[in-house]
Design a protein around this motif. Structure first.
Motif, PDB file in Angstrom:
ATOM      1  N   TYR A   1       0.415  -1.083   0.255  1.00  0.00           N
ATOM      2  CA  TYR A   1       0.051   0.050  -0.834  1.00  0.00           C
ATOM      3  C   TYR A   1       0.672   1.313  -0.196  1.00  0.00           C
ATOM      4  CZ  TYR A   1      -3.544  -3.638   1.643  1.00  0.00           C
ATOM      5  OH  TYR A   1      -4.162  -4.399   1.409  1.00  0.00           O
ATOM      6  N   GLY A   2       0.285   1.856  -0.607  1.00  0.00           N
ATOM      7  CA  GLY A   2       1.918   3.327  -1.254  1.00  0.00           C
ATOM      8  C   GLY A   2       2.880   3.242  -2.264  1.00  0.00           C
TER       9      GLY A   2
ATOM     10  N   GLY B   1      -2.810   2.041  -3.875  1.00  0.00           N
ATOM     11  CA  GLY B   1      -2.443   2.985  -4.027  1.00  0.00           C
ATOM     12  C   GLY B   1      -3.538   4.114  -5.120  1.00  0.00           C
ATOM     13  N   ARG B   2      -3.405   5.283  -4.965  1.00  0.00           N
ATOM     14  CA  ARG B   2      -4.422   6.129  -4.732  1.00  0.00           C
ATOM     15  C   ARG B   2      -4.462   6.612  -5.996  1.00  0.00           C
ATOM     16  NH1 ARG B   2      -5.129  10.807   0.244  1.00  0.00           N
ATOM     17  NH2 ARG B   2      -3.173  10.558  -0.294  1.00  0.00           N
TER      18      ARG B   2
ATOM     19  N   ASP C   1      -8.096   3.282  -2.412  1.00  0.00           N
ATOM     20  CA  ASP C   1      -7.787   4.179  -0.701  1.00  0.00           C
ATOM     21  C   ASP C   1      -7.550   3.519   0.377  1.00  0.00           C
ATOM     22  OD1 ASP C   1      -7.865   6.385   0.965  1.00  0.00           O
ATOM     23  OD2 ASP C   1      -9.924   7.084   0.666  1.00  0.00           O
ATOM     24  N   ALA C   2      -6.132   3.251   1.241  1.00  0.00           N
ATOM     25  CA  ALA C   2      -6.004   2.624   2.168  1.00  0.00           C
ATOM     26  C   ALA C   2      -7.091   3.342   3.149  1.00  0.00           C
ATOM     27  CB  ALA C   2      -4.469   2.334   1.928  1.00  0.00           C
TER      28      ALA C   2
ATOM     29  N   ASN D   1       2.554  -1.687   4.598  1.00  0.00           N
ATOM     30  CA  ASN D   1       1.772  -0.588   4.619  1.00  0.00           C
ATOM     31  C   ASN D   1       3.023   0.782   4.454  1.00  0.00           C
ATOM     32  OD1 ASN D   1       0.003   1.938   4.131  1.00  0.00           O
ATOM     33  ND2 ASN D   1      -1.575   0.128   6.408  1.00  0.00           N
TER      34      ASN D   1
ATOM     35  N   ILE E   1       0.987   4.456   3.351  1.00  0.00           N
ATOM     36  CA  ILE E   1       0.933   5.548   3.131  1.00  0.00           C
ATOM     37  C   ILE E   1       1.365   6.392   3.883  1.00  0.00           C
ATOM     38  CG2 ILE E   1      -0.936   3.847   1.814  1.00  0.00           C
ATOM     39  CD1 ILE E   1      -2.946   5.953   4.345  1.00  0.00           C
TER      40      ILE E   1
ATOM     41  N   THR F   1      -5.197   3.317   8.748  1.00  0.00           N
ATOM     42  CA  THR F   1      -4.947   2.405   7.598  1.00  0.00           C
ATOM     43  C   THR F   1      -4.171   0.794   7.955  1.00  0.00           C
ATOM     44  OG1 THR F   1      -4.189   2.393   5.492  1.00  0.00           O
ATOM     45  CG2 THR F   1      -2.295   3.691   7.066  1.00  0.00           C
TER      46      THR F   1
END
Ligand SMILES: NC(=O)c1ccc[n+]([C@@H]2O[C@H](COP(=O)([O-])OP(=O)(O)OC[C@H]3O[C@@H](n4cnc5c(N)ncnc54)[C@H](OP(=O)(O)O)[C@@H]3O)[C@@H](O)[C@H]2O)c1
Length: 243
Positions: free
Chosen positions: A11-12, A36-37, A62-63, A84, A86, A114
């Motif tokens: 994530y991220g 990620g976004r 969106d985490a 993770n 983010i 998150t």
């Protein structure tokens, strides 16, 4: 290869830390799922991984949103490794005594939310290892960290409890404890050279961990060679932080 046939969610994954760890996981044979976004950032990392012969998938997630994290985990299927990285929405540079309470709480709430969501998704999709990023650090007198350090301390408390509750299910939880990582600071960051120098001066080794160093350690800790390690931190600070 350390991570052959493992599925790793990052994530991220379009960010500096997430991207570096994703590259290292892929180099060691993992199939990497970048979440990620911003699709363009994820795709830039995925393209590099594919060009180097690795396997990478991207997904806009969106985490901080439980439904999106769970839906993404379903599409991955088995999650062996979860990391993770983010951003924590932290605001630095303002002394605590002058901060707005919501600004102070932002990284605490963001990080806890998150990580809770992504660890839960990992645990329900067969995770073997969850890696946490940041770790405890000492108070800093001459610079205002806002709520970031408190947020990282909350993750440490979560890491201890989550490893205790899930060890029997075969889930390891390990924090990468870091000082600054010089090459994660953008080249156009105002005062970059002075910041890098001050971070180097805090280390025992006189040098900073690079993004590649962080990726290499993350890949080892995520691998079965580190199967004895849980409820633990791994110090990647070049001696800036003392265990
Ligand atoms: N670099 C260091 O030395 C260091 C040291 C200690 C702790 N940290 C912490 O480590 C974290 C990552 O650092 P970094 O340097 O890799 O930051 P970064 O380059 O800004 O990457 C963060 C990534 O997180 C993504 N992201 C943010 N909010 C998200 C959300 N709600 N859902 C999904 N993805 C989201 C961002 O994607 P979008 O741009 O698309 O939103 C971005 O790609 C930060 O929290 C930082 O405070 C860093």
């Amino acid at each position: 290869m350390l991570l052959k046939d493992k599925n790793a969610v990052v994530y991220g994954g379009g960010g500096s830390i997430g991207g570096a760890v994703a590259r290292a996981f892929a180099r060691e044979g993992a199939q990497v799922f970048l979440a990620g976004r911003t699709e363009a950032k994820l795709e830039a990392v995925a393209s590099e991984i594919r060009a180097a012969g690795g396997t990478a998938h991207t997904a806009t997630v969106d985490a901080l949103d439980a439904a999106q994290v769970d839906a993404h985990a379903e599409t991955v299927g088995r999650i062996d490794i979860s990391f993770n990285a983010i951003g924590h929405n932290d605001i630095q540079g303002t002394p605590m005594a002058e901060m707005d309470v919501d600004d102070y709480l932002s990284p605490i709430v963001t990080g806890a939310r998150t990580n809770f969501l992504t660890w839960k998704a990992a645990a329900t999709h067969g995770a073997q290892v969850i890696l946490v990023f940041g770790g405890s650090g000492p108070p800093v007198g001459d610079y205002s960290l806002g709520g970031l350090q408190a947020g990282l301390e909350v993750l440490e408390s979560m890491r201890r409890q989550f490893s205790a509750e899930n060890g029997k299910r075969g889930i390891r939880v390990v924090t990468l404890r870091t000082g600054g990582i010089g090459d994660s600071i953008p080249a156009d960051f105002d005062g970059r050279d002075a910041l890098v120098k001050s971070l180097e001066d805090m280390t025992m080794l006189g040098t900073l961990a690079t993004l590649e160093d962080v990726g290499n350690v993350a890949a080892f800790v995520a691998s079965d060679r580190a199967r004895t390690m849980t409820a633990a931190t791994v110090n990647v600070s070049c001696g800036a932080l003392i265990d």
